[in-house]
Design a protein around this motif. Structure first.
Motif, PDB file in Angstrom:
ATOM      1  N   ARG A  89       0.862  -1.183   0.000  1.00 20.71           N
ATOM      2  CA  ARG A  89       0.000   0.000   0.000  1.00 20.71           C
ATOM      3  C   ARG A  89       0.894   1.227   0.000  1.00 20.71           C
ATOM      4  O   ARG A  89       1.808   1.349   0.825  1.00 20.71           O
ATOM      5  CB  ARG A  89      -0.920   0.022   1.216  1.00 20.71           C
ATOM      6  N   LEU A  90       0.631   2.151  -0.935  1.00 20.40           N
ATOM      7  CA  LEU A  90       1.460   3.329  -1.129  1.00 20.40           C
ATOM      8  C   LEU A  90       0.693   4.593  -0.763  1.00 20.40           C
ATOM      9  O   LEU A  90      -0.443   4.792  -1.192  1.00 20.40           O
ATOM     10  CB  LEU A  90       1.921   3.411  -2.584  1.00 20.40           C
ATOM     11  N   GLU A  91       1.340   5.436   0.015  1.00 15.12           N
ATOM     12  CA  GLU A  91       0.749   6.701   0.440  1.00 15.12           C
ATOM     13  C   GLU A  91       0.692   7.678  -0.720  1.00 15.12           C
ATOM     14  O   GLU A  91       1.644   7.804  -1.500  1.00 15.12           O
ATOM     15  CB  GLU A  91       1.595   7.282   1.569  1.00 15.12           C
ATOM     16  N   SER A  92      -0.418   8.401  -0.838  1.00 16.18           N
ATOM     17  CA  SER A  92      -0.572   9.448  -1.847  1.00 16.18           C
ATOM     18  C   SER A  92      -0.973  10.749  -1.161  1.00 16.18           C
ATOM     19  O   SER A  92      -1.682  10.731  -0.145  1.00 16.18           O
ATOM     20  CB  SER A  92      -1.646   9.069  -2.880  1.00 16.18           C
ATOM     21  N   PRO A  93      -0.529  11.887  -1.698  1.00 19.48           N
ATOM     22  CA  PRO A  93      -0.894  13.171  -1.085  1.00 19.48           C
ATOM     23  C   PRO A  93      -2.372  13.479  -1.278  1.00 19.48           C
ATOM     24  O   PRO A  93      -2.950  13.149  -2.325  1.00 19.48           O
ATOM     25  CB  PRO A  93      -0.007  14.177  -1.823  1.00 19.48           C
TER      26      PRO A  93
ATOM     27  N   PRO B  57      -5.572  15.390  -2.359  1.00 17.79           N
ATOM     28  CA  PRO B  57      -6.767  14.551  -2.216  1.00 17.79           C
ATOM     29  C   PRO B  57      -6.681  13.238  -3.003  1.00 17.79           C
ATOM     30  O   PRO B  57      -7.703  12.586  -3.196  1.00 17.79           O
ATOM     31  CB  PRO B  57      -7.860  15.431  -2.793  1.00 17.79           C
ATOM     32  N   VAL B  58      -5.510  12.869  -3.467  1.00 20.88           N
ATOM     33  CA  VAL B  58      -5.359  11.631  -4.223  1.00 20.88           C
ATOM     34  C   VAL B  58      -5.470  10.430  -3.288  1.00 20.88           C
ATOM     35  O   VAL B  58      -4.899  10.434  -2.197  1.00 20.88           O
ATOM     36  CB  VAL B  58      -4.002  11.606  -4.960  1.00 20.88           C
ATOM     37  N   GLN B  59      -6.213   9.417  -3.710  1.00 17.20           N
ATOM     38  CA  GLN B  59      -6.372   8.213  -2.888  1.00 17.20           C
ATOM     39  C   GLN B  59      -5.087   7.390  -2.856  1.00 17.20           C
ATOM     40  O   GLN B  59      -4.312   7.359  -3.826  1.00 17.20           O
ATOM     41  CB  GLN B  59      -7.506   7.345  -3.439  1.00 17.20           C
ATOM     42  N   ASP B  60      -4.846   6.708  -1.732  1.00 17.35           N
ATOM     43  CA  ASP B  60      -3.721   5.786  -1.645  1.00 17.35           C
ATOM     44  C   ASP B  60      -3.840   4.707  -2.718  1.00 17.35           C
ATOM     45  O   ASP B  60      -4.937   4.325  -3.116  1.00 17.35           O
ATOM     46  CB  ASP B  60      -3.669   5.113  -0.271  1.00 17.35           C
ATOM     47  N   ARG B  61      -2.684   4.214  -3.165  1.00 15.40           N
ATOM     48  CA  ARG B  61      -2.632   3.131  -4.136  1.00 15.40           C
ATOM     49  C   ARG B  61      -2.305   1.821  -3.442  1.00 15.40           C
ATOM     50  O   ARG B  61      -1.614   1.810  -2.415  1.00 15.40           O
ATOM     51  CB  ARG B  61      -1.557   3.404  -5.189  1.00 15.40           C
ATOM     52  N   GLU B  62      -2.783   0.716  -3.993  1.00 15.35           N
ATOM     53  CA  GLU B  62      -2.373  -0.600  -3.537  1.00 15.35           C
ATOM     54  C   GLU B  62      -1.951  -1.424  -4.746  1.00 15.35           C
ATOM     55  O   GLU B  62      -2.522  -1.317  -5.821  1.00 15.35           O
ATOM     56  CB  GLU B  62      -3.454  -1.302  -2.716  1.00 15.35           C
TER      57      GLU B  62
ATOM     58  N   PRO C 146      -3.454  -7.877 -10.199  1.00 17.13           N
ATOM     59  CA  PRO C 146      -4.382  -6.995  -9.488  1.00 17.13           C
ATOM     60  C   PRO C 146      -5.613  -7.666  -8.919  1.00 17.13           C
ATOM     61  O   PRO C 146      -6.253  -7.118  -8.015  1.00 17.13           O
ATOM     62  CB  PRO C 146      -4.767  -5.964 -10.562  1.00 17.13           C
ATOM     63  N   ASP C 147      -5.961  -8.845  -9.408  1.00 19.42           N
ATOM     64  CA  ASP C 147      -7.180  -9.501  -8.938  1.00 19.42           C
ATOM     65  C   ASP C 147      -6.910 -10.595  -7.912  1.00 19.42           C
ATOM     66  O   ASP C 147      -7.797 -11.400  -7.603  1.00 19.42           O
ATOM     67  CB  ASP C 147      -7.943 -10.086 -10.129  1.00 19.42           C
ATOM     68  N   ALA C 148      -5.693 -10.606  -7.353  1.00 16.56           N
ATOM     69  CA  ALA C 148      -5.352 -11.635  -6.371  1.00 16.56           C
ATOM     70  C   ALA C 148      -6.049 -11.425  -5.035  1.00 16.56           C
ATOM     71  O   ALA C 148      -6.194 -12.366  -4.255  1.00 16.56           O
ATOM     72  CB  ALA C 148      -3.835 -11.682  -6.162  1.00 16.56           C
ATOM     73  N   LEU C 149      -6.503 -10.194  -4.761  1.00 16.07           N
ATOM     74  CA  LEU C 149      -7.246  -9.885  -3.543  1.00 16.07           C
ATOM     75  C   LEU C 149      -8.496  -9.094  -3.896  1.00 16.07           C
ATOM     76  O   LEU C 149      -8.541  -8.404  -4.917  1.00 16.07           O
ATOM     77  CB  LEU C 149      -6.391  -9.050  -2.579  1.00 16.07           C
ATOM     78  N   ARG C 150      -9.462  -9.155  -3.010  1.00 17.23           N
ATOM     79  CA  ARG C 150     -10.670  -8.356  -3.182  1.00 17.23           C
ATOM     80  C   ARG C 150     -10.334  -6.866  -3.065  1.00 17.23           C
ATOM     81  O   ARG C 150      -9.499  -6.463  -2.260  1.00 17.23           O
ATOM     82  CB  ARG C 150     -11.692  -8.738  -2.112  1.00 17.23           C
ATOM     83  N   ILE C 151     -10.988  -6.037  -3.882  1.00 19.20           N
ATOM     84  CA  ILE C 151     -10.771  -4.601  -3.859  1.00 19.20           C
ATOM     85  C   ILE C 151     -11.187  -4.037  -2.506  1.00 19.20           C
ATOM     86  O   ILE C 151     -12.223  -4.411  -1.944  1.00 19.20           O
ATOM     87  CB  ILE C 151     -11.578  -3.908  -4.979  1.00 19.20           C
ATOM     88  N   ARG C 152     -10.373  -3.128  -1.963  1.00 23.76           N
ATOM     89  CA  ARG C 152     -10.670  -2.493  -0.677  1.00 23.76           C
ATOM     90  C   ARG C 152     -11.207  -1.091  -0.905  1.00 23.76           C
ATOM     91  O   ARG C 152     -10.682  -0.323  -1.712  1.00 23.76           O
ATOM     92  CB  ARG C 152      -9.404  -2.425   0.180  1.00 23.76           C
TER      93      ARG C 152
ATOM     94  N   ARG D 131      -6.569   0.374  -6.887  1.00 24.04           N
ATOM     95  CA  ARG D 131      -5.757  -0.801  -7.201  1.00 24.04           C
ATOM     96  C   ARG D 131      -4.961  -0.536  -8.495  1.00 24.04           C
ATOM     97  O   ARG D 131      -5.539  -0.268  -9.537  1.00 24.04           O
ATOM     98  CB  ARG D 131      -6.662  -2.018  -7.365  1.00 24.04           C
ATOM     99  N   ILE D 132      -3.651  -0.619  -8.418  1.00 21.43           N
ATOM    100  CA  ILE D 132      -2.799  -0.498  -9.601  1.00 21.43           C
ATOM    101  C   ILE D 132      -2.918  -1.783 -10.412  1.00 21.43           C
ATOM    102  O   ILE D 132      -2.693  -2.869  -9.901  1.00 21.43           O
ATOM    103  CB  ILE D 132      -1.334  -0.259  -9.196  1.00 21.43           C
ATOM    104  N   ARG D 133      -3.239  -1.634 -11.682  1.00 21.89           N
ATOM    105  CA  ARG D 133      -3.488  -2.806 -12.517  1.00 21.89           C
ATOM    106  C   ARG D 133      -2.394  -3.049 -13.561  1.00 21.89           C
ATOM    107  O   ARG D 133      -2.278  -4.150 -14.084  1.00 21.89           O
ATOM    108  CB  ARG D 133      -4.847  -2.663 -13.218  1.00 21.89           C
ATOM    109  N   ASP D 134      -1.629  -2.031 -13.878  1.00 21.56           N
ATOM    110  CA  ASP D 134      -0.610  -2.146 -14.930  1.00 21.56           C
ATOM    111  C   ASP D 134       0.750  -1.796 -14.346  1.00 21.56           C
ATOM    112  O   ASP D 134       1.078  -0.624 -14.172  1.00 21.56           O
ATOM    113  CB  ASP D 134      -0.962  -1.209 -16.091  1.00 21.56           C
ATOM    114  N   SER D 135       1.530  -2.812 -14.029  1.00 25.21           N
ATOM    115  CA  SER D 135       2.842  -2.590 -13.435  1.00 25.21           C
ATOM    116  C   SER D 135       3.713  -3.813 -13.691  1.00 25.21           C
ATOM    117  O   SER D 135       3.263  -4.943 -13.532  1.00 25.21           O
ATOM    118  CB  SER D 135       2.717  -2.358 -11.921  1.00 25.21           C
TER     119      SER D 135
END
Length: 218
Positions: A94-98, A100-105, A128-134, A139-143
């Motif tokens: 889980r990555l912190e974002s400033p 009003p941007v939402q945190d990334r996972e 990206p689909d290994a866990l249920r979306i929180r 959720r980062i999908r392209d990495s």
């Protein structure tokens, strides 16, 4: 005890090192190249540095989840979800974002390939689909990405990374790219400090755990 997020907002795996990359100004002994990655506005990064430590120490640093903030300070949480032998892992970050941007996972699968000379290659890609979306997180999908740790004749190790990530939500490239470049350079320098500070016994334990014997190559 594991972690690979390579800097983790950007990882890319390409067919060959150095092809099509544009050199940029690095810092602190870290070389930097960038490459466009259409159709999105986000740049792929390539970084290189020399480290006075054994190649296996790179894995020891990246897999130590208890110290992930020392080289990835924007990571709020890193944990191993599953392992399949010493060379394959599924990791949650889980990555912190400033505001009003939402945190990334980010959920990544990784695989290590080992060489006879104790060099190694680590490939990482998003699942990206290994866990249920929180709720409340993006959720980062392209990495994806590729690390190399290659022993050199002078006793150092050449560390390479090619990496790309699309952070999602259509964030502007002019905002994301400079931040990602700065974070990448700082993370690389922190990884070098951690690798060079690691005790020799840690290098040996990494090899023993993988049942690897180094063979000198011409």
């Amino acid at each position: 005890m594991n972690k690979y997020c390579v800097l983790i907002l950007m990882w890319v795996s390409l067919s060959s090192w150095g092809q099509g990359w544009q050199p940029q100004q690095g810092e602190g002994g870290v070389q930097l190249w960038t490459q466009s990655h259409p159709p999105g506005p986000y740049l792929a990064l390539r970084l290189e540095m020399r480290v006075m430590a054994a190649p296996a120490t790179l894995l020891s640093v990246l897999r130590d989840t208890s110290r992930h903030r020392e080289w990835l300070p924007k990571s709020r949480e890193v944990r191993v979800l599953a392992t399949s032998g010493p060379d394959d892992e599924l990791v949650y970050t889980r990555l912190e974002s400033p505001w009003p941007v939402q945190d990334r996972e980010l959920i990544t699968r990784s695989h290590v390939s080992r060489r006879a000379d104790c060099g190694l290659e680590l490939k990482v890609w998003a699942e990206p689909d290994a866990l249920r979306i929180r709720s409340g997180l993006v959720r980062i999908r392209d990495s994806s990405g590729r690390w190399q740790a290659l022993p050199q004749e002078d006793g150092s190790t050449l560390i390479r990374l090619e990496t790309y990530t699309n952070p999602g939500n259509n964030l502007p490239g002019w905002l994301v790219n400079p931040i990602a470049i700065k974070a990448a350079l700082e993370s690389f320098q922190a990884i070098r400090r951690l690798m060079e500070a690691a005790p020799k016994s840690q290098h040996q334990q990494s090899l023993l755990a993988a049942n690897v014997r180094c063979v000198a190559t011409p």
